[in-house]
Scaffold this motif. Structure first.
Motif, short mmCIF file in Angstrom:
data_model
loop_
_atom_site.label_atom_id
_atom_site.label_comp_id
_atom_site.label_asym_id
_atom_site.label_seq_id
_atom_site.Cartn_x
_atom_site.Cartn_y
_atom_site.Cartn_z
N HIS A 239 0.84 -1.07 0.03
CA HIS A 239 0.03 -0.21 0.03
C HIS A 239 1.02 1.31 0.03
N TYR A 240 2.08 1.12 0.51
CA TYR A 240 2.85 2.54 0.57
C TYR A 240 4.06 2.58 -0.36
N GLU A 241 4.00 1.63 -1.43
CA GLU A 241 4.94 1.60 -2.25
C GLU A 241 4.42 1.48 -3.82
N PRO A 242 3.91 2.88 -4.15
CA PRO A 242 3.33 2.62 -5.58
C PRO A 242 4.38 2.41 -6.57
N LEU A 243 3.86 1.73 -7.71
CA LEU A 243 4.63 1.05 -8.91
C LEU A 243 3.87 1.31 -10.12
N ALA A 244 4.67 1.24 -10.95
CA ALA A 244 4.17 1.85 -12.25
C ALA A 244 3.08 1.04 -12.84
N THR A 245 3.14 -0.19 -12.84
CA THR A 245 2.23 -1.28 -13.47
C THR A 245 1.54 -2.16 -12.48
N PRO A 246 0.33 -2.55 -12.99
CA PRO A 246 -0.27 -3.84 -12.20
C PRO A 246 0.72 -5.05 -12.11
N ARG A 247 1.51 -5.15 -13.05
CA ARG A 247 2.30 -6.40 -13.35
C ARG A 247 3.42 -6.17 -12.08
N ALA A 248 3.90 -4.97 -12.13
CA ALA A 248 4.94 -4.89 -11.17
C ALA A 248 4.46 -4.84 -9.56
N VAL A 249 3.03 -4.29 -9.41
CA VAL A 249 2.45 -4.62 -7.97
C VAL A 249 2.47 -6.29 -7.91
N ALA A 250 1.81 -7.17 -8.94
CA ALA A 250 1.69 -8.51 -8.58
C ALA A 250 3.06 -9.18 -8.19
N ARG A 251 4.13 -8.84 -8.97
CA ARG A 251 5.30 -9.30 -8.69
C ARG A 251 5.95 -8.71 -7.29
N ALA A 252 5.80 -7.51 -7.01
CA ALA A 252 6.29 -7.06 -5.41
C ALA A 252 5.34 -7.83 -4.32
N ALA A 253 4.07 -7.95 -4.67
CA ALA A 253 3.31 -8.79 -3.69
C ALA A 253 3.68 -10.02 -3.47
N VAL A 254 4.08 -10.95 -4.64
CA VAL A 254 4.93 -12.07 -4.45
C VAL A 254 5.85 -12.23 -3.75
N ARG A 255 6.83 -11.32 -3.90
CA ARG A 255 8.12 -11.07 -3.02
C ARG A 255 7.71 -10.98 -1.61
N GLU A 256 6.71 -10.05 -1.45
CA GLU A 256 6.49 -9.80 0.00
C GLU A 256 5.57 -10.98 0.69
N LEU A 257 5.05 -11.90 0.04
CA LEU A 257 4.40 -12.75 0.59
C LEU A 257 5.35 -14.16 0.90
N LYS A 258 6.23 -14.16 0.38
CA LYS A 258 7.37 -14.99 0.67
C LYS A 258 6.91 -16.48 0.52
N GLY A 259 5.91 -17.00 -0.29
CA GLY A 259 5.59 -18.25 -0.19
C GLY A 259 4.03 -18.39 0.53
N ALA A 260 3.80 -17.42 1.31
CA ALA A 260 2.40 -17.58 1.80
C ALA A 260 1.23 -17.38 0.98
N PRO A 261 0.18 -17.98 1.36
CA PRO A 261 -0.98 -17.81 0.28
C PRO A 261 -1.56 -16.42 0.52
N LEU A 262 -2.37 -15.93 -0.58
CA LEU A 262 -2.88 -14.87 -0.43
C LEU A 262 -4.28 -14.98 0.06
N VAL A 263 -4.62 -14.37 1.04
CA VAL A 263 -6.06 -14.67 1.80
C VAL A 263 -6.82 -13.44 1.12
N PRO A 264 -8.09 -14.15 0.51
CA PRO A 264 -8.88 -13.20 0.00
C PRO A 264 -9.32 -11.95 1.06
N LEU A 265 -9.48 -10.51 0.50
CA LEU A 265 -9.88 -9.54 1.20
C LEU A 265 -11.43 -9.49 1.38
N THR A 266 -11.75 -9.54 2.62
CA THR A 266 -13.34 -9.44 2.79
C THR A 266 -13.65 -8.11 3.44
N LEU A 267 -14.44 -7.34 2.76
CA LEU A 267 -14.77 -6.08 3.16
C LEU A 267 -16.10 -6.02 3.53
N VAL A 268 -16.14 -5.61 4.93
CA VAL A 268 -17.70 -5.46 5.54
C VAL A 268 -18.18 -3.90 5.30
#
Length: 130
Positions: free
Chosen positions: A101-130
């Motif tokens: 959220h605090y690391e703006p990137l140029a493209t959605p692909r770059a955001v996806a890659r950054a998220a994969v690196r940050e997750l470090k193998g952990a599964p992405l848990v679905p975001l539930t907004l109430v």
């Protein structure tokens, strides 16, 4: 010492105003974007589907199927291993996600890659907004 009359001052002001008015259209043309903007810029970010560091990342135009009808991502959805990564486009054209959220990137692909690196193998848990 020479004094300037009110009439002379008004004449100088009128000449200056005329000069500014003459320059204004040229200045407006200089800052306006060209009428023939590239089609790729208008179409939005390119779709992608790849394996990055062992994770399937996929992004492309959405049709309201994402969170909040897809309006945060500007009609663009990103998935990691089939789970939606909540993305948002900033006013300056950069992209962020709930992971970076605090690391703006140029493209959605770059955001996806950054998220994969940050997750470090952990599964992405679905975001539930109430």
């Amino acid at each position: 010492m020479s004094t300037i009359t009110r009439r002379q001052a008004l004449g100088v002001a009128a000449v200056a105003a005329a000069g500014i008015a003459a320059a204004a259209p040229a200045a407006a043309r200089a800052v306006r974007t060209p009428d023939a903007a590239p089609a790729a810029a208008a179409a939005g970010p390119a779709a992608f589907d790849e394996v990055f560091e062992g994770r399937r990342i996929k992004g492309g135009p959405s049709h309201g199927g994402g969170h909040h009808g897809g309006h945060h991502g500007g009609g663009y959805a990103v998935h990691i291993d089939g789970e939606e990564l909540h993305v948002m486009r900033n006013a300056d054209g950069t992209w962020i996600s709930v992971i970076n959220h605090y690391e703006p990137l140029a493209t959605p692909r770059a955001v996806a890659r950054a998220a994969v690196r940050e997750l470090k193998g952990a599964p992405l848990v679905p975001l539930t907004l109430v």
